[in-house]
Structures are given as C-alpha cells and as structure tokens.
Design an enzyme around this catalytic site. Structure first.
Site, PDB file in Angstrom:
ATOM      1  N   SER A   1     -10.749   1.203   3.701  1.00  0.00           N
ATOM      2  CA  SER A   1      -9.896   0.527   2.788  1.00  0.00           C
ATOM      3  C   SER A   1      -9.902  -1.531   2.613  1.00  0.00           C
ATOM      4  O   SER A   1     -10.933  -1.239   2.769  1.00  0.00           O
ATOM      5  CB  SER A   1      -8.299   0.697   3.350  1.00  0.00           C
ATOM      6  OG  SER A   1      -8.780  -0.196   4.315  1.00  0.00           O
ATOM      7  N   ASP A   2      -9.044  -1.411   1.698  1.00  0.00           N
ATOM      8  CA  ASP A   2      -9.017  -2.592   0.885  1.00  0.00           C
ATOM      9  C   ASP A   2      -8.174  -3.266   2.345  1.00  0.00           C
ATOM     10  O   ASP A   2      -7.488  -2.374   2.897  1.00  0.00           O
ATOM     11  CB  ASP A   2      -8.023  -2.849  -0.033  1.00  0.00           C
ATOM     12  CG  ASP A   2      -8.621  -4.028  -1.232  1.00  0.00           C
ATOM     13  OD1 ASP A   2      -8.680  -5.201  -0.279  1.00  0.00           O
ATOM     14  OD2 ASP A   2      -8.554  -4.432  -1.987  1.00  0.00           O
ATOM     15  N   TRP A   3      -7.807  -4.607   2.446  1.00  0.00           N
ATOM     16  CA  TRP A   3      -7.412  -5.100   3.466  1.00  0.00           C
ATOM     17  C   TRP A   3      -5.642  -4.579   3.046  1.00  0.00           C
ATOM     18  O   TRP A   3      -4.804  -5.216   2.103  1.00  0.00           O
ATOM     19  CB  TRP A   3      -7.671  -6.218   3.594  1.00  0.00           C
ATOM     20  CG  TRP A   3      -8.798  -6.997   4.296  1.00  0.00           C
ATOM     21  CD1 TRP A   3      -8.901  -7.525   5.042  1.00  0.00           C
ATOM     22  CD2 TRP A   3      -9.838  -6.210   4.462  1.00  0.00           C
ATOM     23  NE1 TRP A   3     -10.299  -8.216   5.902  1.00  0.00           N
ATOM     24  CE2 TRP A   3     -11.006  -6.808   5.235  1.00  0.00           C
ATOM     25  CE3 TRP A   3     -11.565  -5.379   3.229  1.00  0.00           C
ATOM     26  CZ2 TRP A   3     -12.220  -6.630   5.964  1.00  0.00           C
ATOM     27  CZ3 TRP A   3     -11.945  -4.752   3.296  1.00  0.00           C
ATOM     28  CH2 TRP A   3     -13.041  -5.457   4.595  1.00  0.00           C
TER      29      TRP A   3
END
Length: 562
Positions: A260-262
């Site tokens: 995932s992105d953050w």
C-alpha cells in the site's frame, strides 16, 4: 482573532530519531544481487519459512514498521528497509542524497539508456545506505496540470512512460535493490486523494492507464507495486481485486510484492482478500485484531495469508537478501559518488528540451548582455525538486540566481534579483501576530490536547510564529529524521488550538490562507469566532484561502485548530 484547530487522527507528534550504527566484522559478507528466478532449493527454503511462522507472526509480517518490512529474529529474517524518493534516497543513514532530474524532466530526454543510468545511480546510493526497496518510479498519467505530483511522473504518453520505467527499474534492480512502481492505479489527482473515485472505462484502462505498469512488470520485472490512495471504479486500490489479482497477478504474472501507499489501506479484510500483500507504514487494518477473527470464521483463508508471506520472502530471496551473512549495506560504495553526480547533471541537462528558440535568442551573448533580471521565489535559494515524498535533500544546490551569476560574473554583467510572488510560508512568517489584543507578546498561543477533539484541559504554550506549527512537507523535507519518527511512532491522537491577534493597520481586503499536512488530519479556522475554513472532516484543499475585508479600527482574532 485567528483560531486554527488541528486534529491528528492516529498520528503522533514529531520526535527526532537518532540511529547509532556500528560496523560488524568477523565473517564474509554476501551482497545483494540482481533478481533471479528461484532455484528449487531456494523455493523450498521459502516454503519452509512460511510453514515455520505462527499465524500471529504471519499477520504481523504483512504490516510494516514505518519504512521497513519487520525483522523476525526467531527465523533469522532481517528487516527489509525502504526509502522514499523516486529521484534520490531520502531515508536511512544520511539525510542528503544526490538528486536527479524529476520524472517529467527525465522523460523529456526520451533516452532509455539515461533512465537506466539514473536507476543504477539510485541503486548504488540505496546500497550505500542499506536500503532494499526504493519507492519509485512513479508512472501515473498526466490528466490535469493541477495534479500536485505531476513532476514525479513521466508525462501523458503511456508508451514513453513505460519505456522510461523499464530502463529505470532495470538499472536499479541490477544493483540488488528492488524498485517499486507506483501509484497503481489512476492516481491522477491529489485533491481528495483518499476519497476520489477514478471512473475509467476498459479501453482507457488498457490504452492509457495500465501500459506503463504492464511494461514495468513484464519487461522490467519490478519487485514491488505500490497501490494508490484513490478508489478505482468504486473500490479502493488496496482492496481492488480486479487490478491487484485479475490483471497484475493472473494476466501479467506479477509475482512480487503488492504494497500500500502510506495510510492507503481502509479495510483489513477487504485488503487481504483484494490482493494487498503488505500494509504500510504499519498494520493499522491488516492486523491481528481484524484478521485473526476473519481467519477463524473463514472470511479470510489461511492460504491467502500464506501466499502473501510467500511472495514477500520469495522477492527477498530472489535478490539474495535472505542468504546467510547477507549484507545490503555495501560499505565500499561512497555516499557521495562522482559517477552518480555526473549522471545527475546529465539528467538535468537532457531534460531542458522544451524551449522554443525564437530568432536564435539563445544562447545569450555574454559580451553583449549588460544586465540580467532573475525573478521568482524559487530562483533563490535553489529548489531541487517539488517536495512531498519525492522531496529529496541534495548535498548541495546551485540556484538559478547563483548559476547565472557564476556564468557571467567575470564579464561584469549586472545580475539583479526580485523574489516576485512570495510563498505562503514566507507570508505567514511575515505576518505579525500577538498573543493578546492588548499588551500581548509577539507570536501565538498554542493549546495542545491529548485527544482529537480539543476537549478537556489543554497544555498551553506560546510560539513566535504560526508557520512552524504544522506538519507541512516544506518543513518535513528539511527534517527527514522527524518524518521517520512520525511514521514509526505508535498511533497517538492529539489536537491543537492556535490563537493569535492581528492588528489591521490599513482598511482593505486581506488574504487569509492556511497550509496543513492534509494526511489524516483535520483543520479549521475561525476569524472573530466565524468559521471561514473547514477541513475538519474532509480535506477539501491543502492550501485553502479566501479574501476578507478588514478595517483599520479592527483587531482581528484568528483561531485555527489542527
């Protein structure tokens, strides 16, 4: 009175993180390598590790630890470090980094070989710092000039983006560092990026949005894909099985890590079943609390979790990171590398291809020019990149003003400079607030609450300038160790109320603006108890602003909560 309120939901106050590193000796290091297909023995090793993990260890393993995949000492699994920065390494063992041309500049060169050299330079820099995963390249397609991350990407052409990405990824991964192609998919706006839904028909997906990612997987053999924040056709990218599983896994045969992105994960069970392997920065949703009951009920299959662990470990093994005495940090590589500097300079020079040289104006004749006027807030000091997670801090910069002055200084050319339009942070710093309407001190009053609702008794303090309160990227890019602590610290809810008094010296229209992080935070601003900016529940803009008429007999009270 100005009132600004901030609600940090699940975040934490910034803390400075200091790392002490010691050199180890006494055995021969095994260094990382370009990725390779696993041998039967290597695959058996991975399968054995998966079998030896307890269910609790497995669930913990698919949640990050800030900027790393967690270590499992019991199984001799090392932490796998990550670094932000498509155009420089901004994490791990040193703040500064050689900084290359931004994505749109590199793409403007139309040079596959140069992209490979840039990737290799980034790979060497990552190895010098012990980094396993570089979080780049970004290959999202330009759809609007207003997208705040456009500078990171390779433009609006899918073929060009794919060609540059393949070169970049190949060069990097030949150094034993995994690239992470991002942001998958249709992440073409920063506005409401957690909430916006990119509705894209199948033909547009196949012809415009998917090709660069497909090239990265099929030809670049990229080690990781990063899912984006936004929804795509009704489902968040991190739980969108059509793209993560049906297309990436089944069609393209991608066998690397889907991360995932953050803070781009929103539902642990949906993400687990939707193809996400690794939640970053931590397991806020894919954790034991959410997934153990799902495993027990059958809502998530144990085989699904095992596949995630297998993909992470297989990727690590393919780079040699799990080999006995494996050492990712290559101490024979310099943090300041002459070859990297030469490649960075070339990437900058090759990016300058869009000027129209009407009447052969350029190059200017230094013997004929008497005066040069340089205008703009970014002309001095130097601004290397656009900021955000690509906000690399270079070892040194040469600003436009300095570069021109150095070039023509010996010709007695008069070089003048004007800042032009000031930045919002400059305006905020120049705005003189007082802590009280009468007999106050310069600055603002800050109340900090140990909750996200400004409730109860707050801890009060005074600060000299309002623009040092927020967690904006301008300040974070200068304090990367603070940023690492922000993502690594345990979640903690806080809120602040900032109050300042502004004396109007002359009647007229006044610009009221606010800049804040906008990532999981809420902000709202009051002027004389009237709500004028409301980003509390939904971030509508990163820098909201409006014009208010104020009179010279007025003492404005501004309160902002963040």
């Amino acid at each position: 009175m100005l009132s600004m309120q901030q609600n940090v939901r699940g975040g934490s106050s910034l803390l400075r993180l200091t790392l002490a590193l010691a050199a180890c000796g006494g055995f021969a290091h095994v260094y990382a390598q370009a990725p390779h297909a696993l041998t039967p023995d290597e695959q058996q090793k991975v399968d054995s590790l998966v079998q030896r993990m307890t269910p609790e260890q497995k669930i913990d393993y698919i949640g990050g630890t800030g900027f790393a995949i967690r270590a499992v000492p019991e199984l001799n699994l090392p932490a796998l470090e990550m670094s932000d920065g498509p155009y420089g390494t901004r994490s791990n063992s040193g703040l500064q980094s050689t900084t290359y041309a931004a994505g749109i500049g590199l793409a403007a060169s139309w040079d596959r070989d140069l992209a490979m050299q840039v990737g290799a330079g980034l790979g060497r820099a990552a190895r010098a710092r012990g980094v396993h995963f570089m979080l780049g390249p970004g290959v999202n397609i330009y759809r609007s000039p207003r997208n705040g991350r456009n500078f990171e990407y390779f433009g609006e052409d899918p073929f060009l983006s794919g060609e540059m990405a393949v070169g970049y990824i190949t060069g990097m991964q030949q150094q034993g560092v995994s690239a992470t192609v991002k942001h998958f998919l249709a992440n073409n706006s920063e506005f409401l990026r957690h909430d916006s839904d990119s509705i894209v028909d199948e033909r547009s997906l196949r012809e415009i949005y998917l090709p660069a990612f497909e090239a990265a997987v099929k030809r670049g053999h990229v080690g990781a894909i990063m899912d984006s924040y936004n929804l795509v056709n009704g489902a968040h990218a991190t739980q969108n099985g059509y793209f993560n599983t049906e297309i990436a896994r089944k069609e393209w045969k991608f066998n690397g890590i889907m991360m995932s992105d953050w803070d781009a994960t929103y539902d642990g069970v949906a993400a687990a079943n939707g193809g996400l392997d690794l939640e970053m920065p931590t397991g806020k949703f894919m954790n034991g609390k959410n997934l153990m009951p799902a495993l027990q009920s059958g809502a998530v299959k144990r085989a699904t979790i095992d596949e995630k662990i297998n993909r992470i470990l297989s990727t690590a093994q393919s780079f040699g990171w799990l080999d006995a005495n494996a050492q990712q940090r290559n101490t024979s590589l310099s943090l300041v590398n002459g070859e990297n500097n030469r490649i960075a300079l070339r990437s900058a020079r090759e990016s300058i291809v869009l000027l129209k040289n009407t009447n052969n104006l350029l190059p200017l004749d230094r013997l004929a020019v008497k005066t040069v006027l340089v205008v703009g807030p970014d002309a001095y000091p130097g601004v290397a990149v656009g900021g955000g997670s690509a906000g690399v801090v270079p070892f040194h910069t040469i600003s436009t003003l300095e570069g021109i002055s150095n070039l023509v200084g010996d010709q007695q050319v008069n070089v003048l400079y004007d800042e032009g339009v000031p930045t919002l942070s400059k305006l905020a710093g120049d705005t003189k607030f007082m802590t009280a309407a009468q007999d106050g001190k310069p600055g603002v009053t800050v109340e900090t609450f140990e909750n996200d609702s400004l409730s109860g008794a707050g801890k009060q303090s005074d600060m000299k300038a309002i623009n040092i309160i927020g967690l904006g990227w301008d300040s974070i890019s200068d304090n990367l160790d603070d940023l690492m602590a922000l993502f690594s610290a345990p979640p903690k809810a806080t809120s602040r109320r900032i109050t300042g008094y502004y004396n109007v010296e002359q009647a007229g229209p006044y610009l009221v603006a606010m800049a804040a992080a906008g990532e999981g935070n809420g902000e709202r601003m009051y002027v004389d108890d009237k709500l004028v900016i409301d980003n509390w529940d939904l971030t509508r803009a990163f820098e909201p602003h409006l014009t208010l008429p104020l009179t010279d007999a007025h003492t404005g009270v501004l309160t902002a909560g963040v």
